[in-house]
Design a protein around this motif. Structure first.
Motif, PDB file in Angstrom:
ATOM      1  N   ASP A 227       0.815  -1.207   0.000  1.00  0.00           N
ATOM      2  CA  ASP A 227       0.000   0.000   0.000  1.00  0.00           C
ATOM      3  C   ASP A 227       0.854   1.265   0.000  1.00  0.00           C
ATOM      4  OD1 ASP A 227      -2.035   1.807   0.139  1.00  0.00           O
ATOM      5  OD2 ASP A 227      -2.670   1.322   2.184  1.00  0.00           O
ATOM      6  N   LYS A 292      -7.557  -4.058   2.879  1.00  0.00           N
ATOM      7  CA  LYS A 292      -7.027  -3.003   2.014  1.00  0.00           C
ATOM      8  C   LYS A 292      -7.756  -2.972   0.668  1.00  0.00           C
ATOM      9  CE  LYS A 292      -3.942  -1.095  -0.922  1.00  0.00           C
ATOM     10  NZ  LYS A 292      -3.479  -1.392  -2.277  1.00  0.00           N
ATOM     11  N   ILE A 370      -7.374   5.694 -11.785  1.00  0.00           N
ATOM     12  CA  ILE A 370      -7.934   4.604 -10.977  1.00  0.00           C
ATOM     13  C   ILE A 370      -9.020   3.853 -11.759  1.00  0.00           C
ATOM     14  CG2 ILE A 370      -9.137   4.070  -8.808  1.00  0.00           C
ATOM     15  CD1 ILE A 370      -7.811   6.654  -7.688  1.00  0.00           C
TER      16      ILE A 370
HETATM   17  C1  CS2 Z   1      -5.628   2.417  -7.124  1.00  0.00           C
HETATM   18  C2  CS2 Z   1      -4.358   1.798  -6.542  1.00  0.00           C
HETATM   19  O1  CS2 Z   1      -5.191   2.723  -9.429  1.00  0.00           O
HETATM   20  C3  CS2 Z   1      -5.829   2.076  -8.582  1.00  0.00           C
HETATM   21  O2  CS2 Z   1      -6.626   1.207  -8.919  1.00  0.00           O
HETATM   22  O3  CS2 Z   1      -6.726   2.010  -6.374  1.00  0.00           O
HETATM   23  O4  CS2 Z   1      -3.277   1.944  -7.387  1.00  0.00           O
HETATM   24  C4  CS2 Z   1      -4.032   2.382  -5.159  1.00  0.00           C
HETATM   25  O5  CS2 Z   1      -3.655   3.719  -5.250  1.00  0.00           O
HETATM   26  C5  CS2 Z   1      -2.940   1.590  -4.475  1.00  0.00           C
HETATM   27  O6  CS2 Z   1      -3.318   0.242  -4.404  1.00  0.00           O
HETATM   28  C6  CS2 Z   1      -2.676   2.141  -3.073  1.00  0.00           C
HETATM   29  O7  CS2 Z   1      -1.889   1.269  -2.365  1.00  0.00           O
END
Ligand code: CS2
Length: 468
Positions: A227, A292, A370
């Motif tokens: 994370d 998470k 994202i």
């Molecule tokens: C985010 C992840 O791009 C995405 O799908 O949800 O990259 C997120 O920022 C990381 O897992 C955080 O640890």
């Protein structure tokens, strides 16, 4: 001045740090596949901290599967780059020097295999994103139609995908009488070690059942939860690096202060002292992964599509709207009911911390970033929690809301960066007025059967869509 001279300069400002070990003595011990921003700000930083505390042969060989760009930049900068940590307290830059070699696999696949075959390589880590594995969401095994899997089954000695490289590396080691390397997945998949173990074993079995038996007996695939919020670098990032370092760092990235790594302590031939960087070694990583993936990543997916629908570019912009924060909180409330207690974690504090991290005004995390590949992210972030919530007879409206947001954001944009994009866009092109989401639920394997059959929950998806 270059990154190289900068990293050994004695005239650095207080907010810039340089590696404290002698880079020339650092020998390769880890091959990392997937040279993206996340690796540079996460595993590489943990490894630097580990080496600074206990020096050892844990230099990283950074492999990018396709694009040569970051590899060229690393070469020009002799393996050095900076990680800029941003918070209300100001910016600071750490120069990272643990990368000792760099290879674009599409150009020099043989060199990657040479490293994988070497007994000096004791760990292989990777961050290749959900879609790169060739994981069949229905069976949990290999997707034989996945381009990289197809290619690596047909030409196993010249692999192109992550599973193909791992298997070819293991073949060579077995032939030479070496132990396997430890395989440490660092992608956002639940039980990520088990997932990769199954894929590697299936491909190995196709090649030689004896090989599969050897991997079953000798191989180790610890699970890990990773994370850190690391947005893709922008022109502003590079500008910020210039003002902090006085040097143009083509690989500079910016990130938040928070970083977490929970790892199953199950390694074949040792590991760096990653705990020096705050990594936690646990017997069972699954509860952390589930927490998470569902609380952070699931909320991220909600925020991303909400942002796209309302033309909000960054996560922090969505978090500046109290009504949207209330949606995130409602979502977290429903998710927490699906989690078992997580050792050492105070869930109300974790949730509060997440809201603060999302709102960090210094982090520019694009909602579009994202939203990439959402079809690959929904199962572990949203759908498994939905199935469990429905099975327990609880209210699953927030999960219906996320699916509705996703559908609406696809309809709004009319395009989609997603490996299942074509099928999804075809579903978006026609709307059945009596069942607006019907065609999405008809896409094979996109939703698990229990949700395809959950008529009243699907009605909720339609009701949420109508409200949007
Ligand atoms: C985010 C992840 O791009 C995405 O799908 O949800 O990259 C997120 O920022 C990381 O897992 C955080 O640890």
């Amino acid at each position: 001045m270059t990154m190289e001279t900068l990293s050994s300069s004695s005239l650095l400002p207080d907010n810039v740090s340089q590696p404290t070990y002698n880079r020339k003595l650092l020998k390769p011990g880890i091959v990392h596949i997937g040279l993206g921003a996340f690796h540079r700000a996460h595993q590489a930083v943990f490894t630097q901290k580990a080496i600074e505390k206990t020096f050892g042969p844990w230099g990283i060989v950074a492999v990018n599967l396709r694009s040569p760009e970051p590899v060229k930049a690393l070469q020009q900068q002799e393996g050095l780059y900076s990680v800029i940590t941003r918070s209300a307290d100001g910016d600071k830059a750490d120069i990272i020097g643990v990368t000792v070699d760099w290879i674009c696999a599409a150009e020099r696949g043989g060199d990657v295999i040479a490293y994988l075959s070497s007994p000096d390589t004791r760990i292989v880590t990777f961050t290749v994103s959900e879609k790169a594995y060739g994981l069949d969401p229905v069976t949990g095994g290999l997707d034989l139609q996945h381009p990289a899997i197809k290619a690596d089954m047909a030409n196993p000695h010249t692999p192109v995908g992550v599973v193909g490289f791992l298997v070819e590396g293991l073949v060579r080691r077995r032939e030479r009488g070496h132990l396997p390397f430890t395989i440490l997945c660092c992608d956002n998949l639940p039980s990520n070690g088990h997932v990769v173990r199954r894929l590697v074993l299936e491909m190995a079995e196709q090649r030689d059942p004896e090989l599969a038996r050897w991997i079953t007996e000798e191989g180790k695939f610890p699970c890990s939860m990773v994370d850190r919020i690391v947005p893709a670098a922008t022109a502003e990032t590079r500008q910020r690096a210039i003002s902090l370092l006085g040097v143009d760092d083509r690989l500079a990235i910016e990130t938040e202060p928070f970083m977490q790594w929970i790892i199953e302590d199950d390694f074949i031939s040792g590991r760096p002292a990653w705990e020096a960087g705050g990594a936690v070694f646990a017997t069972h990583v699954e509860p952390y992964e589930k927490m998470k993936l569902r609380l952070l990543n699931g909320s991220h997916t909600l925020i991303a599509h909400l942002g796209i629908l309302h033309d909000l570019e960054f996560v922090r912009d969505v978090m500046a709207v109290p009504e949207f924060v209330a949606k995130v909180e409602r979502h977290m409330e429903a998710v927490v009911a699906t989690l078992d207690p997580v050792p050492g974690i105070d869930l109300p504090f974790y949730r509060k911390q997440l809201l603060d991290r999302f709102a960090n005004p210094t982090i520019a995390h694009r909602t579009e970033q994202i939203a990439l590949d959402t079809s690959q992210k929904l199962p572990q972030r949203i759908l498994s929690a939905t199935s469990e919530t429905l099975a327990a007879g609880r209210d699953a409206t927030t999960f219906a809301y996320v699916i509705a947001l996703w559908i609406k954001s696809i309809q709004k944009r009319g395009d989609l960066d997603d490996p299942r994009g074509q099928e999804i866009l075809a579903a978006a092109a026609i709307t059945d007025p009596t069942d607006a989401s019907a065609l999405y639920f008809a896409i094979p394997g996109l939703f698990p059967p229990e949700l395809v059959n959950a008529r009243s929950w699907r009605d909720q998806v339609n009701a949420e869509l109508a409200k949007l």
